[in-house]
Each structure stands twice: as structure tokens, then as C-alpha cells.
Design a protein around this motif. Structure first.
Motif, short mmCIF file in Angstrom:
data_model
loop_
_atom_site.label_atom_id
_atom_site.label_comp_id
_atom_site.label_asym_id
_atom_site.label_seq_id
_atom_site.Cartn_x
_atom_site.Cartn_y
_atom_site.Cartn_z
N ALA A 34 30.48 24.37 37.22
CA ALA A 34 29.73 24.76 38.55
C ALA A 34 28.31 24.07 38.40
CB ALA A 34 29.55 26.45 38.60
N LEU A 35 27.39 24.14 37.17
CA LEU A 35 26.22 23.69 37.20
C LEU A 35 26.23 21.94 37.40
CD1 LEU A 35 23.41 23.94 36.07
CD2 LEU A 35 23.93 23.45 34.11
N PHE A 36 27.17 21.40 36.88
CA PHE A 36 27.26 19.98 37.17
C PHE A 36 27.71 19.61 38.66
CE2 PHE A 36 27.57 19.20 32.61
CZ PHE A 36 26.51 18.22 32.51
N GLY A 37 28.37 20.67 39.23
CA GLY A 37 28.86 20.55 40.72
C GLY A 37 27.78 20.66 41.48
N ALA A 38 26.90 21.73 41.27
CA ALA A 38 25.73 21.63 41.96
C ALA A 38 24.87 20.81 42.22
CB ALA A 38 25.11 23.07 41.54
N GLY A 39 24.71 20.02 40.87
CA GLY A 39 23.78 18.93 40.60
C GLY A 39 24.24 17.76 41.42
N THR A 40 25.56 17.48 41.58
CA THR A 40 26.17 16.47 42.41
C THR A 40 25.89 16.77 43.73
OG1 THR A 40 28.01 16.32 40.62
CG2 THR A 40 28.55 15.30 43.03
N GLN A 41 25.81 17.68 44.17
CA GLN A 41 25.71 18.18 45.59
C GLN A 41 24.35 17.80 45.93
OE1 GLN A 41 28.36 18.65 47.81
NE2 GLN A 41 29.63 18.01 46.07
N LEU A 42 23.49 18.27 45.24
CA LEU A 42 22.19 18.13 45.32
C LEU A 42 21.60 16.58 45.32
CD1 LEU A 42 19.28 19.18 45.37
CD2 LEU A 42 19.09 19.28 42.98
N ILE A 69 37.23 23.41 32.65
CA ILE A 69 36.09 23.82 31.71
C ILE A 69 34.93 22.71 32.06
CG2 ILE A 69 37.82 24.34 29.96
CD1 ILE A 69 37.38 21.83 28.47
N GLY A 70 34.95 21.95 33.19
CA GLY A 70 33.65 21.25 33.58
C GLY A 70 33.69 20.03 33.09
N ILE A 71 34.62 19.27 32.51
CA ILE A 71 34.44 17.89 31.99
C ILE A 71 34.53 17.01 32.96
CG2 ILE A 71 35.55 16.11 30.57
CD1 ILE A 71 36.09 18.35 28.52
N ASP A 72 35.53 17.18 34.08
CA ASP A 72 35.53 16.47 35.34
C ASP A 72 34.29 16.48 36.18
OD1 ASP A 72 38.10 16.07 34.66
OD2 ASP A 72 39.06 16.85 36.47
N ASN A 73 33.61 17.74 36.31
CA ASN A 73 32.52 17.80 37.06
C ASN A 73 31.32 16.97 36.39
OD1 ASN A 73 33.66 19.03 38.72
ND2 ASN A 73 32.82 21.34 38.48
N GLY A 74 31.29 17.04 35.07
CA GLY A 74 30.21 16.41 34.24
C GLY A 74 30.24 14.79 34.24
N ALA A 133 29.15 17.47 29.05
CA ALA A 133 29.71 18.69 29.40
C ALA A 133 30.66 19.30 28.25
CB ALA A 133 30.64 18.28 30.89
N MET A 134 31.33 18.39 27.71
CA MET A 134 32.06 19.03 26.62
C MET A 134 31.11 19.71 25.51
SD MET A 134 32.95 18.23 23.14
CE MET A 134 32.84 16.68 22.89
N ALA A 135 29.98 19.03 25.26
CA ALA A 135 28.96 19.58 24.18
C ALA A 135 28.48 21.05 24.75
CB ALA A 135 27.86 18.56 24.04
N LEU A 136 27.91 21.10 26.05
CA LEU A 136 27.65 22.48 26.53
C LEU A 136 28.92 23.44 26.42
CD1 LEU A 136 25.36 21.07 29.60
CD2 LEU A 136 24.76 21.91 27.37
N ALA A 137 29.87 23.06 26.79
CA ALA A 137 30.81 24.17 26.89
C ALA A 137 31.19 24.39 25.50
CB ALA A 137 32.14 23.46 27.61
N GLY A 169 33.20 26.94 30.07
CA GLY A 169 33.41 25.48 30.73
C GLY A 169 33.38 25.83 32.45
N ILE A 170 33.70 26.94 32.80
CA ILE A 170 33.55 27.12 34.08
C ILE A 170 31.97 26.97 34.59
CG2 ILE A 170 33.81 28.83 36.14
CD1 ILE A 170 36.59 29.44 34.78
#
Length: 367
Positions: free
Chosen positions: A195-203, A134-139, A168-172, A190-191
Motif C-alpha cells: 500500500a505504501l509503494f502503491g501510494a507513492g506510485t500514484q503520487l 505482500i508488496g513486491i509487485d508494487n515496489g 519491498a521484500m526487505a521491508l516486508a 507485505g500488504i
């Protein structure tokens, strides 16, 4: 109908049935152990207790293997003495400076990830609802990487990881429709957030020099190599507070598995309980990510192992934490030794092991 007769011992009592017994005292249900000390009593189920004891024994053996195995092999006795600073200088250095901090980091992060996964799965009513899904890890990873690459943020990675997990939790939570939302809607939101935070990390990594990107690399794949001592200390503090709090919430977690109307009718403050579970999951995940990076598969595998071994309809919080610690230690040991001297990060090992397991959960027929 056979009546129940209680056979007492000085410490434990168990309920058994005899077909010809006279009227007897009502006692603990079958499959439980009842401990009494004066006015204080404790009722525990046998299966989860045995599962926790078995996982603890396996964790102890894997910890000893982690201290002794590696490029510099040690005898068990030498490794145990080196923990207390006794023995040859090289043995003490290898154990105290290299292997023991790594072992403690693996145990703490594995327990935190698995505990957060068990809480999140219970909250969403779905076995796939882990902090990684659900994206908490990526956030948490994105904010930790931002602190490493120096994008105007001088805060330490642990604090930044907590901030990212909260965002990330607040957004999901907001995109899924609020605190009463359950099931796949929460997963889909959450997915997308992950994905949004994962793309930001790569950028961020693509816009910095290769040296700076290498420093942030452990927070993108998950690694226990040369972890920051302060992060491990904060993780230990989070576990000392979070695990007892989760066990205290255990009865409410069991009730939360019913529908909202049933849980409310039983006197459970559903909204407040879910908010507490969310915050506890976020703190556990952020503390673990600040040490090891996003090793989210532990949050999926650990609770499943605990449920299988416990064979109990409750929420196996303690067994999940022990199973997560065991899986993390074994994955790190495999990454260090299987392809030695090449070291495989623990996040890659868990992805190789956990991804087929995730596909098996998705494709198998439900019982």
C-alpha cells in the motif's frame, strides 16, 4: 499382505501388486514412473507429469490462437510460415513485429509470476502469500515508474524494478520479524508495504504531465503492448536460470512445508533455504514486472491450477510455470479480441478473472 512385483520395460518401470507373486525386487512406489539408463535413474510421479504435459499442450494451442486471431486474421499455415519470415510481407510483419514478441512476453511473464507465487506460498505456508499480495509487485512498479517519469533516476526500468522488488521484500521481511516468520504476520506486513509503494506510485503520476504519465501507465495496470525487447531478453535469461534453480530446490521446498524443528531435524538448512527462495522470488517478480507491469493475479491463479491438476502433495513448480504462462497468454488474447478494436490491458483482464477467484478462496469452507 499382497507383495509388490516389478514389471520392467526398456525405458519405464511401474510398480503393481499381485496377490500370489513370489518375493520380488523393491521398486518405485505406485503412481510413479521409474526411468533407468545404466547407473542413472529418475523417479517421477505420474499425476504431475500428466498435468505438465496437458498444460504444455494447452499452451501450444493457445499460442497458435494468439498468432492467428486478431484484427488481422491469419490462417494457421500463414502464421507458422511468417514466424520464419516466409510469406507475404504483411503477414510476416504482423507475426514477427507485433504478435510473436507479445506472445513471448506473455509466456515469460506468466511463468515468472506463477513460479514466484508458488515459491512464496510455500515459504510463508499460506496460499495467499503471492508477490502481489505482500508488496513486491508494487515496489517493483514504483521504482520502474520513477525511472520513466524521470525523478532523477536514469537507470533502465528493468534494473529499477529489481531494486524496488528488493526494497519491498526487505521491508516486508524486516517488519514481519525475520526469516523465520511464517503465515499471516508476513502477509499483513507485505500488504502494508504494498500500500505504501502503491501510494507513492500514484503520487509520482499526479505530479508529472499527462504525456509522461501515459508513458508510465503500462507499469501501473499491466500490459503486453509494445514491450521493450531488452526487457524480454532479460526475462528469458532470468527464466533460464530461475526455473532450473527452483526445480533443484524442490526437495528442500517439500521439507520446508513441515515445522522448522522437523525440517532442521531432517538436515535442511532452513534459514539459508528461505533466503534463497526469497531472492529467487524477488528476481522472478522483478523481471516480470519490468516487462508487463504488476499482473499479480497470475501468481495466485497459476499455482492453484497446477495444484488442482497435479493432485500431488509436493510443490508443483513446473506445472505452476506452465499454468501461469497459459493464463497470461489467454488473458492477453481475450483483451485483444473480445472488445476489438478496443484493447483491454492484460492486467485488467486478470483482475476481472482473478478477483472473484480470490474471494472464493477466502470464503469457501476448508476441506
Amino acid at each position: 499382505m499382497p507383495e509388490t512385483k516389478l514389471y520392467r520395460s526398456p525405458t519405464f518401470c511401474s510398480a503393481v501388486s499381485t496377490p500370489t507373486s513370489p518375493l520380488s525386487i523393491a521398486s518405485a512406489p505406485a503412481g510413479t514412473l521409474w526411468w533407468r539408463w545404466g547407473a542413472v535413474s529418475l523417479l517421477v510421479y505420474r499425476a504431475p507429469l500428466l498435468a505438465a504435459c496437458g498444460l504444455l499442450a494447452a499452451l501450444l494451442m493457445s499460442s497458435l490462437a494468439s498468432l492467428t486471431l486478431g484484427s488481422a486474421g491469419l490462417d494457421l499455415l500463414d502464421a507458422l510460415k511468417a514466424i520464419f519470415g516466409i510469406g507475404e510481407f504483411m503477414h510476416v510483419f504482423v507475426v514477427q513485429e507485433l504478435r510473436l514478441p507479445r506472445l513471448l512476453a506473455g509466456m515469460g511473464t506468466g511463468a515468472a509470476f506463477a513460479l514466484a507465487g508458488c515459491l512464496m506460498q510455500t515459504l510463508a505456508g499460506n496460499r495467499l502469500a503471492t508477490p502481489g499480495i505482500i508488496g513486491i509487485d508494487n515496489g517493483a512498479t514504483a521504482f520502474a515508474v520513477a525511472s520513466v517519469v524521470g525523478l532523477g533516476a536514469s537507470i533502465a526500468p528493468p534494473a529499477m524494478a529489481l531494486s524496488g522488488a528488493v526494497v519491498a521484500m526487505a521491508l516486508a521481511f524486516g517488519l514481519s520479524g525475520g526469516i523465520g516468520t511464517r503465515g499471516y504476520r508476513f502477509l499483513v506486513a507485505g500488504i502494508g508495504v504494498g500500500a505504501l509503494f502503491g501510494a507513492g506510485t500514484q503520487l509520482m503520476l499526479a505530479r508529472v504531465s499527462i504525456d509522461v504519465a501515459n508513458n508510465a501507465y503500462p507499469w501501473t495496470v499491466g500490459s503486453l503492448n509494445a514491450r521493450d525487447a531488452n526487457s524480454v531478453i532479460w526475462l528469458g535469461i532470468a527464466m533460464l536460470i530461475g526455473l532450473p534453480l527452483a526445480l533443484w530446490l524442490g526437495r528442500g521446498l517439500n521439507t520446508l512445508r513441515f515445522t522448522d524443528r522437523v525440517a532442521t531435524g531432517l538436515g535442511l538448512p532452513v534459514a539459508r533455504m528461505r533466503l534463497m527462495i526469497l531472492w529467487l522470488s524477488v528476481v522472478m517478480t522483478a523481471a516480470a514486472v519490468a516487462v508487463a507491469g504488476p499482473v499479480g493475479m497470475v501468481a495466485l491463479v497459476g499455482p492453484e491450477i497446477a495444484r488442482y491438476l497435479s493432485r500431488h502433495k509436493g510443490v508443483p513448480l513446473l506445472a505452476s510455470a506452465l499454468a501461469g504462462a497459459l493464463v497470461m497468454v489467454l488473458a492477453d488474447l481475450a483483451g485483444r479480441t473480445l472488445l476489438s478494436p478496443l484493447e483491454v490491458p492484460v492486467g485488467i483482464v486478470m483482475a476481472v478473472v482473478g478477483s472473484p477467484y480470490l474471494l472464493w478462496i477466502l470464503l469457501r469452507s476448508p476441506r
